[in-house]
Design a protein around this motif. Structure first.
Motif, PDB file in Angstrom:
ATOM      1  N   VAL A 143      -1.317  10.725   4.378  1.00 23.93           N
ATOM      2  CA  VAL A 143      -0.467  10.231   3.212  1.00 23.93           C
ATOM      3  C   VAL A 143      -1.222  11.361   1.938  1.00 23.93           C
ATOM      4  O   VAL A 143      -2.322  12.088   1.828  1.00 23.93           O
ATOM      5  N   VAL A 144      -0.040  11.984   1.349  1.00 24.46           N
ATOM      6  CA  VAL A 144      -0.275  12.758   0.142  1.00 24.46           C
ATOM      7  C   VAL A 144      -0.459  11.936  -1.277  1.00 24.46           C
ATOM      8  O   VAL A 144       0.355  10.960  -1.428  1.00 24.46           O
ATOM      9  N   ALA A 145      -1.609  12.370  -2.121  1.00 24.86           N
ATOM     10  CA  ALA A 145      -1.647  11.689  -3.090  1.00 24.86           C
ATOM     11  C   ALA A 145      -1.668  12.845  -4.317  1.00 24.86           C
ATOM     12  O   ALA A 145      -2.518  13.680  -4.326  1.00 24.86           O
ATOM     13  N   GLU A 146      -0.506  12.692  -5.286  1.00 20.86           N
ATOM     14  CA  GLU A 146      -0.329  13.576  -6.284  1.00 20.86           C
ATOM     15  C   GLU A 146      -1.179  12.936  -7.646  1.00 20.86           C
ATOM     16  O   GLU A 146      -0.533  12.052  -8.146  1.00 20.86           O
ATOM     17  N   VAL A 147      -2.159  13.650  -7.967  1.00 18.20           N
ATOM     18  CA  VAL A 147      -3.056  13.045  -9.023  1.00 18.20           C
ATOM     19  C   VAL A 147      -2.605  13.786 -10.341  1.00 18.20           C
ATOM     20  O   VAL A 147      -2.677  14.951 -10.219  1.00 18.20           O
ATOM     21  N   PRO A 148      -2.620  13.109 -11.476  1.00 16.47           N
ATOM     22  CA  PRO A 148      -2.555  13.711 -12.748  1.00 16.47           C
ATOM     23  C   PRO A 148      -3.537  14.261 -13.471  1.00 16.47           C
ATOM     24  O   PRO A 148      -4.705  14.114 -12.693  1.00 16.47           O
ATOM     25  N   ALA A 151       0.946  -1.225  -0.082  1.00 23.28           N
ATOM     26  CA  ALA A 151       0.026  -0.037   0.092  1.00 23.28           C
ATOM     27  C   ALA A 151       0.856   1.241  -0.118  1.00 23.28           C
ATOM     28  O   ALA A 151       2.027   1.232   0.616  1.00 23.28           O
ATOM     29  N   ASN A 152       0.184   2.346  -0.538  1.00 22.34           N
ATOM     30  CA  ASN A 152       0.895   3.724  -0.600  1.00 22.34           C
ATOM     31  C   ASN A 152       2.181   3.818  -1.418  1.00 22.34           C
ATOM     32  O   ASN A 152       2.593   4.889  -1.636  1.00 22.34           O
ATOM     33  N   VAL A 153       2.496   2.407  -1.980  1.00 21.87           N
ATOM     34  CA  VAL A 153       3.774   2.608  -2.741  1.00 21.87           C
ATOM     35  C   VAL A 153       3.406   1.839  -4.188  1.00 21.87           C
ATOM     36  O   VAL A 153       4.084   2.758  -5.130  1.00 21.87           O
ATOM     37  N   THR A 154       2.574   1.023  -4.359  1.00 23.34           N
ATOM     38  CA  THR A 154       2.567   0.519  -5.549  1.00 23.34           C
ATOM     39  C   THR A 154       1.254   1.165  -6.259  1.00 23.34           C
ATOM     40  O   THR A 154       0.329   1.545  -5.503  1.00 23.34           O
ATOM     41  N   ILE A 155       1.467   1.590  -7.341  1.00 23.42           N
ATOM     42  CA  ILE A 155       0.446   2.058  -8.437  1.00 23.42           C
ATOM     43  C   ILE A 155       0.062   1.403  -9.623  1.00 23.42           C
ATOM     44  O   ILE A 155       0.395   1.225 -10.615  1.00 23.42           O
ATOM     45  N   PRO A 156      -0.940   0.079  -9.304  1.00 26.54           N
ATOM     46  CA  PRO A 156      -1.212  -0.613 -10.268  1.00 26.54           C
ATOM     47  C   PRO A 156      -2.076   0.107 -11.185  1.00 26.54           C
ATOM     48  O   PRO A 156      -3.018   0.993 -11.059  1.00 26.54           O
ATOM     49  N   GLU A 159       1.431   8.427 -19.880  1.00 27.21           N
ATOM     50  CA  GLU A 159       2.883   8.985 -19.718  1.00 27.21           C
ATOM     51  C   GLU A 159       2.663   9.958 -18.580  1.00 27.21           C
ATOM     52  O   GLU A 159       3.672  10.357 -17.767  1.00 27.21           O
ATOM     53  N   ASN A 160       1.686  10.873 -18.788  1.00 22.24           N
ATOM     54  CA  ASN A 160       1.364  11.831 -17.670  1.00 22.24           C
ATOM     55  C   ASN A 160       1.187  11.117 -16.330  1.00 22.24           C
ATOM     56  O   ASN A 160       1.417  11.706 -15.048  1.00 22.24           O
ATOM     57  N   LEU A 161       0.590   9.901 -16.076  1.00 22.69           N
ATOM     58  CA  LEU A 161       0.349   9.163 -15.128  1.00 22.69           C
ATOM     59  C   LEU A 161       1.587   8.883 -14.364  1.00 22.69           C
ATOM     60  O   LEU A 161       1.982   9.242 -13.087  1.00 22.69           O
ATOM     61  N   LYS A 162       2.493   8.541 -14.964  1.00 22.21           N
ATOM     62  CA  LYS A 162       3.956   7.979 -14.625  1.00 22.21           C
ATOM     63  C   LYS A 162       4.718   9.237 -14.254  1.00 22.21           C
ATOM     64  O   LYS A 162       5.722   9.129 -13.208  1.00 22.21           O
ATOM     65  N   LYS A 163       4.603  10.361 -14.934  1.00 25.53           N
ATOM     66  CA  LYS A 163       5.153  11.395 -14.596  1.00 25.53           C
ATOM     67  C   LYS A 163       4.808  12.319 -13.497  1.00 25.53           C
ATOM     68  O   LYS A 163       5.688  13.057 -13.018  1.00 25.53           O
ATOM     69  N   LEU A 164       3.496  12.485 -13.458  1.00 20.05           N
ATOM     70  CA  LEU A 164       2.780  13.244 -12.276  1.00 20.05           C
ATOM     71  C   LEU A 164       2.357  12.466 -11.194  1.00 20.05           C
ATOM     72  O   LEU A 164       2.036  13.368 -10.026  1.00 20.05           O
ATOM     73  N   THR A 165       2.117  11.303 -11.090  1.00 17.25           N
ATOM     74  CA  THR A 165       1.559  10.636  -9.964  1.00 17.25           C
ATOM     75  C   THR A 165       2.690  10.299  -8.902  1.00 17.25           C
ATOM     76  O   THR A 165       3.721   9.699  -9.266  1.00 17.25           O
ATOM     77  N   ARG A 166       2.245  10.649  -7.594  1.00 19.38           N
ATOM     78  CA  ARG A 166       3.214  10.344  -6.437  1.00 19.38           C
ATOM     79  C   ARG A 166       2.374  10.173  -5.320  1.00 19.38           C
ATOM     80  O   ARG A 166       1.374  10.681  -5.065  1.00 19.38           O
TER      81      ARG A 166
END
Length: 232
Positions: free
Chosen positions: A112-117, A74-79, A191-198
């Motif tokens: 927890v912070v979720a940065e969403v694209p 959790a909180n680490v993996t972005i399926p 591409e935006n997902l992987k660049k902007l999601t944290r």
């Protein structure tokens, strides 16, 4: 002098009462042994049905957690389904027309912070599968993307500025959104997902740990709770 009182209709218990359970038999208003057993069996059945209905949502959320945590912590993996879903991946309400991102959120250790694209359409549900907030186009970021600060139950610490603040009623929850294609092409959205999601703990906001993006397209796994006796 002999006393007698006329009993109004509908008060006295008849000797035999026909029901969907069968005949219930009484003597002077007292049930016989077979009737007592039928009534208690029926109460057990009713309570089991109510328990099932009340537990249906959280048990299915537990199934979702089990499936997603097989992909990673959790909180680490972005399926993410980088392609449209197919029947190999078993989800409750997913469709086969939009790539999804599913993130299991655990707030036991704090906010927890979720940065969403940008250009997403999603939501957060708590562990009771109850709606908490929208994300993306119909959420507070209005499709522009942004930082969501997810606070655990009872949190009374500092709440820094610059976030869309969400108080989640349960310590664990699901963050899910659809990645919207750009002019019919899903690749820019991924591409935006992987660049902007944290996704990271607020305590590590100055130096966030890396996330792991996992493409689960065509992956055979289930996030649905069992419908047999294992449900209990």
């Amino acid at each position: 002098m002999r006393m007698s009182t006329a009993i109004p209709p509908g008060i006295a218990i008849p000797d035999v009462v026909p029901t969907r359970l069968g005949e219930l038999k009484f003597f002077d208003g007292f049930p016989d042994k077979a009737t007592v057993e039928k009534i208690y069996d029926n109460l057990d059945f009713q309570r089991a049905v109510q328990a099932y209905l009340l537990a249906l949502a959280p048990v299915n959320m537990a199934g979702l957690r089990e499936g997603l945590l097989q992909v990673g912590p959790a909180n680490v993996t972005i399926p993410t389904f980088e392609d449209n879903m197919n029947s190999r991946s078993i989800f409750l309400t997913a469709n086969a027309t939009t790539p999804y991102t599913w993130v299991w959120i655990d707030l036991h250790s704090g906010p927890v912070v979720a940065e969403v694209p940008p250009r997403t359409l999603g939501m957060i549900d708590d562990f009771w599968f109850k709606y908490v907030t929208d994300i993306g186009i119909v959420g507070p970021d209005q499709g522009q993307g942004g930082k969501y600060l997810l606070l655990p139950p009872g949190y009374d610490g500092e709440v820094p500025a610059g976030y869309f603040v969400v108080r989640v009623p349960t310590f664990e929850s699901i963050l899910v959104w659809r990645n919207m294609p750009i002019e019919g092409d899903i690749k820019p959205a991924i591409e935006n997902l992987k660049k902007l999601t944290r996704i990271y703990p607020l305590a590590q906001a100055k130096n966030p740990p890396a996330n792991e993006f996992v493409n689960v397209s065509n992956r055979a796994f289930s996030t649905v709770a069992p419908a047999d006796y294992r449900f209990w």
